[in-house]
Design an enzyme around this catalytic site. Structure first.
Site, mmCIF file in Angstrom:
data_model
loop_
_atom_site.group_PDB
_atom_site.id
_atom_site.type_symbol
_atom_site.label_atom_id
_atom_site.label_comp_id
_atom_site.label_asym_id
_atom_site.label_seq_id
_atom_site.Cartn_x
_atom_site.Cartn_y
_atom_site.Cartn_z
ATOM 1 N N LYS A 1 111.146 64.233 -12.445
ATOM 2 C CA LYS A 1 109.837 64.342 -11.811
ATOM 3 C C LYS A 1 109.834 63.710 -10.427
ATOM 4 O O LYS A 1 109.021 62.884 -10.095
ATOM 5 C CB LYS A 1 108.744 63.708 -12.684
ATOM 6 C CG LYS A 1 108.492 64.519 -13.920
ATOM 7 C CD LYS A 1 107.022 64.660 -14.209
ATOM 8 C CE LYS A 1 106.511 63.489 -14.993
ATOM 9 N NZ LYS A 1 105.173 63.621 -15.482
ATOM 10 N N MET B 1 101.024 61.078 -2.862
ATOM 11 C CA MET B 1 101.823 62.288 -2.613
ATOM 12 C C MET B 1 101.321 63.017 -1.364
ATOM 13 O O MET B 1 101.275 64.234 -1.335
ATOM 14 C CB MET B 1 101.767 63.222 -3.832
ATOM 15 C CG MET B 1 102.304 62.572 -5.087
ATOM 16 S SD MET B 1 101.995 63.509 -6.607
ATOM 17 C CE MET B 1 100.290 63.131 -6.944
ATOM 18 N N GLU C 1 127.006 6.718 -14.013
ATOM 19 C CA GLU C 1 125.877 7.583 -14.322
ATOM 20 C C GLU C 1 126.272 9.035 -14.593
ATOM 21 O O GLU C 1 125.737 9.675 -15.487
ATOM 22 C CB GLU C 1 124.958 7.600 -13.101
ATOM 23 C CG GLU C 1 123.553 7.156 -13.361
ATOM 24 C CD GLU C 1 122.795 7.106 -12.050
ATOM 25 O OE1 GLU C 1 122.413 8.180 -11.558
ATOM 26 O OE2 GLU C 1 122.649 5.985 -11.507
ATOM 27 N N ASP D 1 110.540 58.033 -15.509
ATOM 28 C CA ASP D 1 110.456 58.925 -14.358
ATOM 29 C C ASP D 1 111.354 58.447 -13.223
ATOM 30 O O ASP D 1 111.794 57.303 -13.205
ATOM 31 C CB ASP D 1 109.017 58.966 -13.840
ATOM 32 C CG ASP D 1 108.102 59.723 -14.787
ATOM 33 O OD1 ASP D 1 108.620 60.455 -15.650
ATOM 34 O OD2 ASP D 1 106.875 59.570 -14.666
ATOM 35 N N ALA E 1 100.308 52.271 -6.934
ATOM 36 C CA ALA E 1 100.847 52.237 -5.571
ATOM 37 C C ALA E 1 99.799 51.864 -4.537
ATOM 38 O O ALA E 1 100.090 51.166 -3.561
ATOM 39 C CB ALA E 1 101.470 53.593 -5.232
ATOM 40 N N GLY F 1 104.034 52.821 -11.153
ATOM 41 C CA GLY F 1 102.653 52.415 -10.907
ATOM 42 C C GLY F 1 101.892 52.235 -12.202
ATOM 43 O O GLY F 1 102.346 51.593 -13.134
HETATM 44 N N1 SAH Z 1 101.390 56.567 -11.287
HETATM 45 C C1 SAH Z 1 101.792 56.225 -9.943
HETATM 46 C C2 SAH Z 1 101.643 57.391 -8.990
HETATM 47 C C3 SAH Z 1 102.580 58.513 -9.254
HETATM 48 S S1 SAH Z 1 102.429 59.799 -8.065
HETATM 49 C C4 SAH Z 1 100.993 55.027 -9.480
HETATM 50 O O1 SAH Z 1 100.041 54.627 -10.139
HETATM 51 O O2 SAH Z 1 101.333 54.479 -8.432
HETATM 52 C C5 SAH Z 1 103.682 59.383 -6.914
HETATM 53 C C6 SAH Z 1 103.082 58.936 -5.607
HETATM 54 O O3 SAH Z 1 102.713 57.572 -5.691
HETATM 55 C C7 SAH Z 1 104.036 58.984 -4.437
HETATM 56 O O4 SAH Z 1 104.103 60.264 -3.873
HETATM 57 C C8 SAH Z 1 103.397 58.003 -3.481
HETATM 58 O O5 SAH Z 1 102.296 58.559 -2.820
HETATM 59 C C9 SAH Z 1 102.871 56.969 -4.432
HETATM 60 N N2 SAH Z 1 103.812 55.841 -4.588
HETATM 61 C C10 SAH Z 1 104.462 55.463 -5.696
HETATM 62 N N3 SAH Z 1 105.191 54.356 -5.460
HETATM 63 C C11 SAH Z 1 104.991 54.022 -4.171
HETATM 64 C C12 SAH Z 1 105.456 52.991 -3.327
HETATM 65 N N4 SAH Z 1 106.286 52.037 -3.767
HETATM 66 N N5 SAH Z 1 105.045 52.960 -2.052
HETATM 67 C C13 SAH Z 1 104.204 53.902 -1.574
HETATM 68 N N6 SAH Z 1 103.726 54.903 -2.324
HETATM 69 C C14 SAH Z 1 104.108 54.961 -3.610
#
Ligand code: SAH
Length: 481
Positions: free
Chosen positions: A276, A389, A29, A254, A338, A308
């Site tokens: 950033k 943040m 086989e 970023d 996030a 995010g």
């Molecule tokens: N555009 C992104 C946010 C950018 S601002 C989004 O939609 O998620 C960056 C902030 O996002 C960080 O200071 C934190 O508060 C949050 N953040 C991004 N990634 C994260 C993660 N993996 N865990 C926890 N907070 C996160």
């Protein structure tokens, strides 16, 4: 799990076998399975089987490989490109492999990985296109599952399309400048009319469509995709984001964008980090806007990757405005923000029937002023609040909300590095929230969720915000003061 890519112990290559012989030794086989696999190639198949079992026997009768009905002998291996030992007998397999190696022929012993110089992949065959799947011993079930999925993704006519492409390649290279014009031609070729015509079996029309594409030779237009890369885990990326990444000339990203996502881009795409991240050297927003406009004007296909979702604290508004002003086409591809990743870590319903029916995305940085911002009132009326943040303003957020009437017992959930293997979860009440500012060990991005709905979260994997360690740090600081 780390974000670092593990190394392959077996590296895939495509080996030329046309016109060469490949030897398989075995009666049963295992030999039949290898014969079937190898018969998908144009190699001259040589099967050494003194007494083939019935299934192998009828396969040999139907497919007519070279069949040597003798006992194994090392001399039978001479001149082969590859050797497969499938005798089912360990000592014999070992001998075959040793003999092959002695005359520098790579060998594979079926089901004996220690004896293998190479492994055979599961393959999706659209000759001349082939997808090979290897798992380094994780098992055939996994490779077959992957194989089935890839098979579904690829049109049955892909092979013919690829062959047609080969016919056009020289002309395309002569007529179209290297770079985006040529890439655009091929993209239209593989995704446009030639592909569609072949799918319905119209070979002549496919060729005509390809000729038309080549004659048009329009200058490529730039396009910017503002793409959400998700919160960190690379498999929380959307399929659309992935497809665009594979087509991009430029990837502008970023600091928070996971490396693995950037790596998913087209191999020869240019990758531009624009920073950033707090404390890191980075381009200013105006410089980023100018860069995107310039790339668009040069006709580039750009993926502007943001962590995010691009429209949540991503300054996408300014970038889109600049692109509109410069009349450059763009699109937005959403991502997992996030707050959603953080809620998932805590199995926390962000909206909860009878408890929370609104959701606020805020930064907490607008709490410095005299008046409580609108979202403060929303929090008091029961909304779930996601603070982006927010680590460095945790005490402010807590103080102002309590002062304005939010119960100090309101539940708080905090997660650093949501969705990543390095995640850390904390919980407490809003009265505990200031402790977050003393957790200097948190170096990743931090998301804070506040509200009555948060009380329903699963805190099994989280530690109290005011655990011993944080309190000690706080006391030590107090002593120094
Ligand atoms: N555009 C992104 C946010 C950018 S601002 C989004 O939609 O998620 C960056 C902030 O996002 C960080 O200071 C934190 O508060 C949050 N953040 C991004 N990634 C994260 C993660 N993996 N865990 C926890 N907070 C996160």
């Amino acid at each position: 799990m780390t974000t670092e890519q593990a190394k392959l112990n077996a590296f895939p290559v495509f080996m030329r076998v046309d016109g060469q012989s490949v030897v398989i030794v075995g009666n049963g086989e295992e030999a039949l399975a290898k014969a079937r696999l190898l018969s998908q190639s144009s190699a001259i198949l040589k099967i050494i089987a003194e007494k083939p079992e019935p299934a192998l026997w009828s396969w040999i009768a139907a497919n007519r490989p070279v069949h040597i009905a003798d006992a194994y002998d090392a001399a039978q291996l001479h001149g082969a490109a590859l050797v497969f030992a499938a005798s089912g007998n360990e000592a014999l397999d070992r001998r075959i492999v040793t003999d092959a190696r002695a005359i520098k022929i790579p060998a594979n012993a079926v089901d004996r990985p220690d004896l293998c110089d190479f492994f055979t992949p599961a393959i999706v065959n659209r000759a001349p296109v082939c997808v090979a799947i290897g798992t380094e011993g994780a098992g055939p079930v996994l490779s077959q599952m992957i194989r089935a999925r890839v098979d579904q993704m690829l049109s049955p006519t892909l092979g013919r399309l690829a062959s047609l492409a080969a016919d056009f390649r020289e002309r395309a290279e002569a007529l179209l400048p290297r770079g985006s014009a040529r890439r655009r031609f091929w993209r239209d070729f593989f995704e446009g009319e030639p592909a569609r015509a072949l799918e319905i079996g119209h070979a002549a029309e496919a060729e005509e469509a390809a000729n038309l594409l080549l004659a048009r030779r329009t200058a490529a237009e730039g396009h910017i995709a503002l793409v959400g890369a998700g919160p960190g885990a690379e498999d929380l990326l959307t399929l659309r984001a992935q497809r665009l990444l594979m087509q991009a000339d430029f990837i502008v990203y970023d600091a928070l964008v996971p490396e693995a996502v950037v790596a998913m881009g087209r191999r020869d795409a240019e990758r531009l980090p624009v920073g950033k991240r707090k404390g890191c050297h980075s381009k200013s927003q105006a410089e980023i806007n100018d860069l995107l406009v310039a790339l668009g004007q040069q006709g580039k296909r750009v993926v502007r990757l943001k962590s995010g979702d691009p429209l949540v604290f991503g300054r996408a508004g300014e970038e889109m405005q600049a692109l509109r002003d410069a009349n450059i086409s763009y699109e937005v591809v959403p991502g997992v923000t996030a707050a959603f990743a953080a809620a998932a870590e805590f199995e926390l319903p962000l909206t909860l029937r009878g408890v929370a029916s609104s959701l606020v995305f805020t930064t907490g940085h607008d709490l410095k002023g005299e008046t409580l911002p609108d979202w403060g009132r929303l929090a008091i009326s029961g909304a779930t609040v996601a603070v982006y943040m927010g680590r460095s303003v945790a005490a402010d957020v807590a103080g102002r909300l309590i002062e304005a009437g939010l119960s100090p017992d309101t539940a708080v959930a905090v997660v650093e590095n949501a969705s990543l293997g390095t995640r850390r979860l904390f919980h407490g009440t809003i009265a505990d929230l200031p402790a977050l500012e003393h957790r200097d060990e948190l170096s990743g991005p931090v998301m804070t969720l506040i509200g009555d709905a948060v009380a329903g979260a699963n805190f099994a994997n989280s530690e109290p915000l005011t655990s011993q360690r944080a309190l000690l740090a706080k006391t030590a600081q107090g002593a120094h003061a």
